[in-house]
Scaffold this motif. Structure first.
Motif, PDB file in Angstrom:
ATOM      1  N   SER A 189       0.837  -1.207   0.000  1.00  0.00           N
ATOM      2  CA  SER A 189       0.000   0.000   0.000  1.00  0.00           C
ATOM      3  C   SER A 189       0.869   1.253   0.000  1.00  0.00           C
ATOM      4  N   ASN A 244       0.976   4.083  -2.965  1.00  0.00           N
ATOM      5  CA  ASN A 244       0.673   5.482  -2.637  1.00  0.00           C
ATOM      6  C   ASN A 244       1.820   6.405  -3.072  1.00  0.00           C
ATOM      7  N   LYS A 257      -4.036   5.733  -5.230  1.00  0.00           N
ATOM      8  CA  LYS A 257      -4.691   5.789  -3.930  1.00  0.00           C
ATOM      9  C   LYS A 257      -5.045   4.370  -3.493  1.00  0.00           C
ATOM     10  N   THR A 272      -5.505   1.509   0.108  1.00  0.00           N
ATOM     11  CA  THR A 272      -5.589   1.250   1.541  1.00  0.00           C
ATOM     12  C   THR A 272      -5.395  -0.247   1.737  1.00  0.00           C
ATOM     13  N   VAL A 274     -10.565   5.460  -2.636  1.00  0.00           N
ATOM     14  CA  VAL A 274      -9.273   4.882  -3.026  1.00  0.00           C
ATOM     15  C   VAL A 274      -9.534   3.854  -4.117  1.00  0.00           C
TER      16      VAL A 274
END
Length: 628
Positions: free
Chosen positions: A243, A247, A252, A254, A277
């Motif tokens: 993750s 990012n 995006k 999570t 996201v």
């Protein structure tokens, strides 16, 4: 319009049933034992929830997964449908209270684990309920040939004697023909009506992509398909790292794994569900009850443990009917790494017994004691104390859980225990000054009779249900009691929790289940070999390989998987010519060749291998190819 369809529109906001949901519902309403094989995304829960709502009485749902039970109960409650679950780790008094609620509280659904059926007194209490349907979810667990056999499922057939006129509905998403036959036999289904939906997903393209640079390949895939995506990884550490990497690259994302606190799970889940996201990085703890229709891509960056899990996880893509992708990224070291993580860490009888004995010693449980006792548990601390392999110990605990010996809740939980330290007369005075707290306080006092004498573990969720309140309101009331010095309170977050379902018997316990352990290990080895065969086979349509695994015959290739595309588009002679021309200008890495020439990864690897074998090119210490 049928009553079933009206309920579907009212509570589930769908205009029509998926094939063959309506036929399954009608079979149940006709009082027939029914077997339903609906691959992932087929809407299994609707098949028992709607007929249960149409019939008088309560539906008994047997499910092995606490997370799935909680999820379905919450979903039903959000629709103002009364549902409750008998999960592990609650006292006999609490179980009795829940069953009282089912008998007198107009509930429509009671969820319980199969291990609960091993207690005769619970079965006797169930006989007092107006049960209209018995639904067995994850029914493949009743078969020794299923990928998650649980001996406790064999007890379910006893309900046939207790409820001879109540229809059974067995549901599963993955079962070979052998497992299907086992399910019907072991559940004692009487002349069951069969409903099986094809495993074919016409809109889902299965791709196996060989690449030494998985992160770069993920970038390419996500840029080409900027819609919602899931990336499955093997462990919690990979969740966080992947993750963070995405990012940093501008995507995006999570993450979700079993060790996250429930609030963080919910927050991350909502961000993904609401498309705040693009990417959810997850372990296999993620997915149960998730029905997000617009998932475009599911990527596995490590090999799955078996094809049953892979099919279900990849199948979370494309539920809206649009073209979607189930992708495995693999490289030359994956098979060895995965074997060391899945197969080499399978525990034998000696190791499982060692873990079981040490676990009881860890909690200072004497021989013949421990039944229904729950303990906060940190597996890292446990393994460190006894110098045990964490993965092997984890697998041992999972095996012991499947056998019903203990309950291993491997997720963050909050334990609340308290004791009233003021006299009961003073408590009456407190309630008169705080009337808003009276329903919750009186419920606590009625449910836990000894709470003035000893510190007592309480279940805030149960208190909330019995008092007609919310769990948040219960916690607030308890906090006010502590601030007013009415109670001593201990609330502790734990990585996991162990509940013992049996008294400690060491040899007797382990000898009883040893044969299942040997069978399970053999099955897991065979299942992993099927994964190796799936990724290694370059001569067969990937869709057809999956269908064959589930005993479904087909003659036509899918036309959209990695094999079908490479067969249609790959031209080795042309590709080798282009590569030689490009290398005539400068030395290039495989990534640079792929980008410059726009050749698929599969076609590029094949062409490079041809050129290397014929000594037309070589590779230098900087991983760049050059002409010979």
């Amino acid at each position: 319009m049928s009553e079933a369809l009206l309920l579907l529109q009212k509570h589930w906001k769908h205009d029509s049933f998926r094939t063959p949901q309506e036929e399954i519902i009608q079979s149940v309403l006709d009082g027939k034992d029914t077997f339903a094989l609906l691959p992932t995304g087929g809407g299994k829960s609707v098949c028992f929830q709607i007929p249960a709502l149409l019939l008088n009485g309560i539906c008994l749902v047997v499910s092995p997964l606490i997370a799935l039970m909680k999820d379905q109960v919450q979903n039903l409650q959000s629709k103002n449908i009364r549902a409750i679950a008998l999960t592990g780790g609650i006292s006999q008094d609490e179980v009795s209270a829940i069953l009282d609620n089912c008998q007198f509280g107009n509930y429509k659904f009671l969820y319980l684990s199969p291990e609960r059926l091993q207690h005769d007194w619970i079965v006797e209490r169930l006989k007092q309920l107006p049960i209209n349907l018995i639904a067995i979810d994850e029914a493949h667990c009743v078969s020794q040939w299923g990928h998650d056999f649980r001996p406790a499922y064999l007890k379910i057939s006893g309900l046939k004697v207790a409820f001879p006129k109540v229809p059974f509905l067995a549901l599963t998403a993955t079962a070979t023909k052998r497992v299907q036959e086992d399910i019907c036999t072991n559940l004692a289904l009487e002349n069951p009506v069969f409903f099986t939906k094809s495993f074919t997903r016409d809109n889902l393209a299965y791709h196996v992509i060989k690449t030494e640079d998985k992160l770069f390949k993920i970038q390419q895939i996500l840029k080409k398909n900027p819609q919602s995506a899931i990336i499955y990884v093997r462990n919690r550490k990979s969740c966080i790292e992947t993750s963070q990497q995405l990012n940093q690259l501008g995507f995006k994302s999570t993450y979700y794994h079993g060790g996250l606190p429930s609030k963080e799970k919910e927050k991350n889940m909502q961000s993904w569900l609401e498309n705040k996201v693009q990417v959810m990085i997850a372990t296999n703890a993620f997915g149960m009850g998730i029905d997000k229709p617009d998932v475009k891509t599911v990527i596995h960056i490590q090999l799955p443990e078996n094809l049953e899990n892979y099919y279900q996880e990849a199948g979370r893509a494309g539920r809206n009917g649009e073209k979607a992708f189930g992708i495995i990224l693999t490289n030359s070291t994956d098979i060895g790494h995965t074997k060391s993580q899945f197969i080499d860490v399978l525990p034998d009888k000696k190791f499982v017994k060692d873990v079981y004995v040490k676990l009881n010693n860890y909690f200072q449980i004497g021989y013949g004691e421990g039944f229904n006792e729950s303990y906060a548990f940190n597996i890292n601390e446990f393994c460190s104390r006894y110098s045990l392999s964490i993965v092997k110990a984890f697998n041992s605990l999972q095996f012991l859980e499947r056998q019903g010996i203990l309950l291993f809740q491997n997720e963050s939980t909050e334990k609340v225990s308290l004791q009233f330290i003021i006299p009961s007369k003073e408590m009456i005075r407190y309630i008169s000054l705080n009337p808003q707290d009276e329903p919750i306080i009186t419920t606590i006092l009625r449910t836990y009779s000894g709470i003035f004498d000893v510190e007592t573990k309480i279940n805030p969720n149960l208190i909330a249900k019995k008092s007609g309140s919310t769990e948040a309101a219960v916690i607030k009331t308890i906090e006010r009691l502590e601030e007013s010095h009415c109670i001593v309170l201990h609330a502790k977050n734990n990585d996991s929790c162990i509940t013992f379902n049996e008294v400690r018997e060491d040899d007797l316990t382990i000898n009883r289940v040893a044969k299942f352990l040997a069978h399970q290990n053999e099955l897991k080895q065979n299942q992993f070999q099927s994964v190796i065969d799936y990724i290694s086979n370059e001569d067969t349509c990937k869709n057809n390989l999956l269908l064959a695994y589930f005993d479904e015959e087909t003659t036509a290739d899918c036309g959209i998987c990695s094999y079908c595309i490479s067969k249609r588009k790959s031209n080795p002679v042309e590709n080798t010519t282009l590569i030689l021309q490009a290398l005539g200008k400068s030395n290039l890495s495989s990534r640079e060749i792929e980008n410059n020439l726009q050749i698929s990864s599969e076609a590029l690897i094949f062409a490079l291998q041809l050129l290397l074998e014929h000594h037309k090119i070589a590779i230098n210490s900087n991983n760049k190819y050059y002409l010979l």
